[in-house]
Enzyme design. Structure first.
Site, PDB file in Angstrom:
ATOM      1  N   ASP A 104     -58.040   2.069  74.123  1.00 22.52           N
ATOM      2  CA  ASP A 104     -58.228   2.946  75.282  1.00 22.52           C
ATOM      3  C   ASP A 104     -56.889   3.198  75.973  1.00 22.52           C
ATOM      4  O   ASP A 104     -56.093   2.282  76.153  1.00 22.52           O
ATOM      5  CB  ASP A 104     -59.194   2.236  76.252  1.00 22.52           C
ATOM      6  CG  ASP A 104     -59.634   3.116  77.390  1.00 22.52           C
ATOM      7  OD1 ASP A 104     -59.966   2.570  78.461  1.00 22.52           O
ATOM      8  OD2 ASP A 104     -59.634   4.346  77.233  1.00 22.52           O
ATOM      9  N   HIS A 105     -56.568   4.440  76.316  1.00 26.44           N
ATOM     10  CA  HIS A 105     -55.344   4.795  77.048  1.00 26.44           C
ATOM     11  C   HIS A 105     -54.084   4.254  76.374  1.00 26.44           C
ATOM     12  O   HIS A 105     -53.251   3.611  77.018  1.00 26.44           O
ATOM     13  CB  HIS A 105     -55.407   4.303  78.505  1.00 26.44           C
ATOM     14  CG  HIS A 105     -56.363   5.074  79.333  1.00 26.44           C
ATOM     15  ND1 HIS A 105     -56.164   6.381  79.698  1.00 26.44           N
ATOM     16  CD2 HIS A 105     -57.573   4.728  79.829  1.00 26.44           C
ATOM     17  CE1 HIS A 105     -57.207   6.805  80.400  1.00 26.44           C
ATOM     18  NE2 HIS A 105     -58.073   5.826  80.505  1.00 26.44           N
ATOM     19  N   ALA A 160     -66.409   6.781  84.272  1.00 24.03           N
ATOM     20  CA  ALA A 160     -67.829   7.160  84.278  1.00 24.03           C
ATOM     21  C   ALA A 160     -68.748   6.087  84.849  1.00 24.03           C
ATOM     22  O   ALA A 160     -69.965   6.261  84.856  1.00 24.03           O
ATOM     23  CB  ALA A 160     -68.278   7.508  82.853  1.00 24.03           C
ATOM     24  N   ASP A 191     -66.153   0.572  82.354  1.00 23.93           N
ATOM     25  CA  ASP A 191     -65.462  -0.706  82.542  1.00 23.93           C
ATOM     26  C   ASP A 191     -65.876  -1.320  83.874  1.00 23.93           C
ATOM     27  O   ASP A 191     -66.346  -2.453  83.932  1.00 23.93           O
ATOM     28  CB  ASP A 191     -63.943  -0.472  82.518  1.00 23.93           C
ATOM     29  CG  ASP A 191     -63.176  -1.785  82.487  1.00 23.93           C
ATOM     30  OD1 ASP A 191     -61.961  -1.769  82.683  1.00 23.93           O
ATOM     31  OD2 ASP A 191     -63.813  -2.838  82.272  1.00 23.93           O
TER      32      ASP A 191
HETATM   33  O1  LIG Z   1     -62.450   5.276  81.968  1.00 22.75           O
HETATM   34  C1  LIG Z   1     -62.342   4.060  82.013  1.00 22.75           C
HETATM   35  C2  LIG Z   1     -63.241   3.202  82.891  1.00 22.75           C
HETATM   36  O2  LIG Z   1     -63.769   3.934  83.957  1.00 22.75           O
HETATM   37  P1  LIG Z   1     -64.601   3.136  85.090  1.00 22.75           P
HETATM   38  O3  LIG Z   1     -63.598   2.479  85.986  1.00 22.75           O
HETATM   39  O4  LIG Z   1     -65.405   4.208  85.813  1.00 22.75           O
HETATM   40  O5  LIG Z   1     -65.481   2.136  84.405  1.00 22.75           O
HETATM   41  N1  LIG Z   1     -61.427   3.405  81.241  1.00 22.75           N
HETATM   42  O6  LIG Z   1     -60.684   4.115  80.372  1.00 22.75           O
HETATM   43  C3  LIG Z   1     -61.153   1.966  81.384  1.00 22.75           C
HETATM   44  C4  LIG Z   1     -59.708   1.760  81.747  1.00 22.75           C
HETATM   45  C5  LIG Z   1     -59.411   0.280  81.939  1.00 22.75           C
HETATM   46  O7  LIG Z   1     -57.999   0.124  82.027  1.00 22.75           O
HETATM   47  P2  LIG Z   1     -57.376  -1.279  82.500  1.00 22.75           P
HETATM   48  O8  LIG Z   1     -57.845  -2.333  81.531  1.00 22.75           O
HETATM   49  O9  LIG Z   1     -55.904  -1.051  82.432  1.00 22.75           O
HETATM   50  O10 LIG Z   1     -57.903  -1.542  83.872  1.00 22.75           O
HETATM   51 ZN   LIG Z   2     -60.038   5.891  81.268  1.00 21.82          ZN
END
Ligand SMILES: O=C(COP(=O)(O)O)N(O)CCCOP(=O)(O)O
Ligand SMILES: [Zn+2]
Length: 311
Positions: A88-89, A216, A259
């Site tokens: 992710d990202h 989301a 998340d």
């Molecule tokens: O789109 C989302 C989650 O969205 P949400 O906060 O609405 O669940 N994500 O890509 C999760 C990004 C998590 O990154 P990190 O581990 O750096 O905190």
């Molecule tokens: Zn995201």
């Protein structure tokens, strides 16, 4: 079974439903996701951010990537439901290469903070490299508000549907995350939740590929209440209501990044257990409620997204 993310999302795209993409940083969240998927006979996408790679690898992202592939494959190969693992990202080449080499199902190249031409150029390269290794690719257009990989965007920059059409044609990316007004974390909206459905419909019309909704999470109030009854302070938290989420799926969203909802459920269970069991110190006990609550919000989300029974 462990599958390419494209297998899960092409089916969801064809049949018009959403699939949860659940972020993990440790083993316990993987347990909750796999158990929920098995119970609901739902496909699952497990995903790790760059921070998760560093965390699980205890500072070494290559070790983190290999560890997540081993853990997820172990569980995926022991159940019937399709399970994919996504980076992710991914914004740094090192993390993307680490995940491709380790055997991830897909990687996201997030160059959404770069000018369009640069985003196209970088994404084209990653698509070529990833596809050569049978790994599918997600990219992002437009920007979510809030902090993403220590890049602070004051406000969201909504996707331009015509740019999206050109982007997909030129990069051949497999999935696209169009920014339509959501943001990461638990404080998504000051007033009522509002997403740009017209833009979403246009992007779907012009690209036809599986689309991704970042930011989301719904911020499940049941879990917020339990956490706050046990010492948490989540005042002002607000997510994407389920009815709005359903609309995004109706208009073409197929991968739904979640998340914050898992984090909220986990901390609610943990806080409640610790407050009620002052003598307990066995992690197999004090993580149990946290896992149960996390599993519950995942199963509820599978119902909202209509991925139940879709294996
Ligand atoms: O789109 C989302 C989650 O969205 P949400 O906060 O609405 O669940 N994500 O890509 C999760 C990004 C998590 O990154 P990190 O581990 O750096 O905190
Ligand atoms: Zn995201």
């Amino acid at each position: 079974a462990y599958v390419n993310t494209k297998v899960i999302l092409d089916k969801a795209n064809k049949e018009g439903y959403g699939v949860g993409a659940f972020n993990v940083n440790n083993l316990e969240f993987i347990h909750a996701i796999i158990e929920a998927g098995v119970e609901k006979k739902s496909p699952v996408i497990i995903q790790t951010s760059q921070g998760a790679l560093k965390y699980a690898g205890d500072g070494d992202v290559y070790r983190g990537a290999r560890l997540f592939v081993k853990m997820v494959r172990e569980f995926a190969d022991s159940v019937e439901i399709p399970v994919a693992l996504n980076l992710d990202h991914g914004s740094k080449l090192e993390n993307i290469m680490a995940c491709i080499q380790a055997g991830y199902s897909s990687v996201m190249i997030d160059a959404s903070h770069s000018p369009l031409e640069e985003n196209i150029a970088i994404t084209k390269d990653i698509v070529r490299i990833a596809h050569a290794a049978n790994v599918s690719v997600e990219a992002e257009l437009g920007q979510l508000a809030g902090i993403e990989d220590d890049v602070v965007a004051e406000h969201s920059v909504l996707v331009d549907p015509n740019e999206a059409k050109r982007f997909v044609e030129e990069t051949k990316v497999d999935f696209l995350a169009p920014a339509i007004g959501t943001s990461h974390g638990a404080f998504k909206f000051k007033g009522t939740a509002k997403l740009d459905f017209d833009r979403l419909k246009e992007v779907k019309e012009l690209t036809k590929i599986p689309l991704v909704l970042h930011g989301a999470s719904s911020v499940v109030q049941e879990m917020v209440k339990i956490a706050e009854a046990n010492g948490a302070d989540f005042g002002g938290s607000k997510g994407v209501p389920s009815d709005i989420l359903k609309e995004t799926v109706k208009y073409g969203i197929n991968k739904v990044n979640t998340d914050t909802d898992l984090r909220m459920a986990y901390i609610a269970g943990l806080r409640e257990f610790l407050n009620n069991n002052p003598k307990e110190f066995d992690p197999r006990k004090y993580f149990a409620t946290a896992k149960e609550y996390t599993k519950k919000v995942i199963m509820d989300r599978m119902e909202v997204l209509d991925s139940v029974g879709k294996i």
